[in-house]
Design a protein around this motif. Structure first.
Motif, short mmCIF file in Angstrom:
data_model
loop_
_atom_site.label_atom_id
_atom_site.label_comp_id
_atom_site.label_asym_id
_atom_site.label_seq_id
_atom_site.Cartn_x
_atom_site.Cartn_y
_atom_site.Cartn_z
N ASP A 24 4.95 -8.87 -2.63
CA ASP A 24 6.20 -8.18 -2.94
C ASP A 24 6.35 -7.55 -1.47
O ASP A 24 5.32 -6.45 -1.04
N ALA A 25 7.57 -7.48 -1.06
CA ALA A 25 8.00 -6.57 0.01
C ALA A 25 7.58 -5.23 -0.14
O ALA A 25 7.31 -4.42 0.80
N GLN A 26 8.15 -4.68 -1.08
CA GLN A 26 7.90 -3.15 -1.55
C GLN A 26 6.48 -2.74 -1.59
O GLN A 26 5.97 -1.73 -0.92
N ARG A 27 5.63 -3.40 -2.26
CA ARG A 27 4.16 -3.22 -2.44
C ARG A 27 3.40 -3.40 -0.84
O ARG A 27 2.68 -2.58 -0.73
N THR A 28 4.00 -4.40 -0.05
CA THR A 28 3.35 -4.32 1.29
C THR A 28 3.78 -3.30 2.08
O THR A 28 2.77 -2.61 2.66
N SER A 29 4.90 -2.94 2.24
CA SER A 29 5.19 -1.87 3.25
C SER A 29 4.80 -0.66 2.69
O SER A 29 4.50 0.50 3.34
N SER A 30 4.69 -0.31 1.17
CA SER A 30 4.19 0.94 0.64
C SER A 30 2.54 1.19 0.95
O SER A 30 2.22 2.23 1.50
N THR A 31 2.02 -0.01 0.82
CA THR A 31 0.53 0.11 1.36
C THR A 31 0.31 0.50 2.71
O THR A 31 -0.40 1.42 3.20
N VAL A 32 1.14 -0.25 3.78
CA VAL A 32 1.21 0.11 5.11
C VAL A 32 1.58 1.54 5.18
O VAL A 32 1.09 2.48 6.33
N ALA A 33 2.64 2.14 4.94
CA ALA A 33 2.95 3.44 4.96
C ALA A 33 2.01 4.54 4.53
O ALA A 33 1.75 5.56 5.07
N ARG A 34 1.32 4.20 3.31
CA ARG A 34 0.11 5.18 2.92
C ARG A 34 -0.97 5.24 4.18
O ARG A 34 -1.40 5.98 4.46
N LEU A 35 -1.15 3.89 4.60
CA LEU A 35 -2.20 3.85 5.84
C LEU A 35 -1.71 4.68 7.20
O LEU A 35 -2.65 5.31 7.74
N LEU A 36 -0.70 4.63 7.42
CA LEU A 36 -0.06 5.36 8.59
C LEU A 36 0.08 6.72 8.40
O LEU A 36 -0.30 7.33 9.31
N ASP A 37 0.29 7.16 7.08
CA ASP A 37 0.41 8.63 6.95
C ASP A 37 -0.88 9.29 6.70
O ASP A 37 -1.33 9.58 5.59
N SER A 38 -1.67 9.23 7.67
CA SER A 38 -3.13 9.71 7.65
C SER A 38 -3.37 10.93 8.40
O SER A 38 -2.70 11.14 9.22
#
Length: 216
Positions: A24-38
């Motif tokens: 799912d596009a939203q799920r994929t990008s949401s996971t990446v966003a959480r990883l970047l915002d560290s």
């Protein structure tokens, strides 16, 4: 920042942190966003920006979020000056990619070593040889093929409430609280206390003095 995930069935980059499709596009990008915002990326960004930036102020200024239901991630930043906001956002995004690549490159080195060993053991292993070539190509490119910076938007000035308006609102609020407090105190002062309440005394009737005369 567009996300170009690997397919779920990909076997070439198994064991690496390259982004894989979550279905799912939203799920994929949401996971990446959480990883970047560290915290680690914020700390590295603060070091790149220099004083007075700190990891805490960077995290407070930067917002990492997905764009609707797409494979896009948006990094925005707030600062006193438009140019500074653009610099903070760009530095954060570049730092995030650099931080990811340090991890991915080390994983690719291990994956390449494993594929190289299998290829040497069986020179006719065509599939493994193809994977080795692709792994080597990505490693030498020096960039994450699943995440990149597509473009930088112009800074937008957000109109703040004028200081004079804030002062007037604060003064009005203080005046209201003062009136409310004074009213409460006056009500409390006028409230009769228990010891001050007594039943009104009944007055005895007062009769004019009578003069009694005794006849002699």
């Amino acid at each position: 920042m567009p996300v170009t995930p690997l397919s779920q069935s990909d076997e070439t980059f198994i064991g690496t942190s390259l982004i894989r499709d979550a279905g799912d596009a939203q799920r994929t990008s949401s996971t990446v966003a959480r990883l970047l915002d560290s915290q680690r990326v914020a700390a590295a960004t603060a070091r790149s920006l220099g004083a007075p930036w700190t990891p805490a102020s960077v995290r407070a200024a930067v917002d990492v979020k997905t764009v609707d239901e797409t494979n896009m991630i948006e990094v925005t930043a707030r600062a006193d000056e438009p140019g500074q906001a653009v610099r903070v956002a760009e530095t954060f995004a570049q730092t995030a990619l650099k931080d990811r690549w340090q991890t991915v490159s080390a994983e690719l080195d291990r994956r390449i070593a494993f594929a190289q060993k299998n290829t040497d053991a069986d020179p006719n292993a065509g599939e493994e040889s193809r994977r080795l070539q692709l792994l080597t190509f990505v490693r030498q490119s020096g960039v994450d093929p699943t995440l990149s910076i597509d473009s930088t938007g112009p800074a937008v000035r957000v109109d703040e409430v004028p200081a004079a308006v804030i002062m007037v609102m604060a003064g009005a609020g203080g005046m209201f609280l003062g009136v409310l407090a004074a009213y409460g105190i006056e009500r409390h002062r006028r409230r009769p206390r228990d010891e001050d309440v007594a039943a009104p005394a009944r007055e005895l009737p007062v009769h004019p003095s009578e003069t009694l005369s005794r006849k002699p």
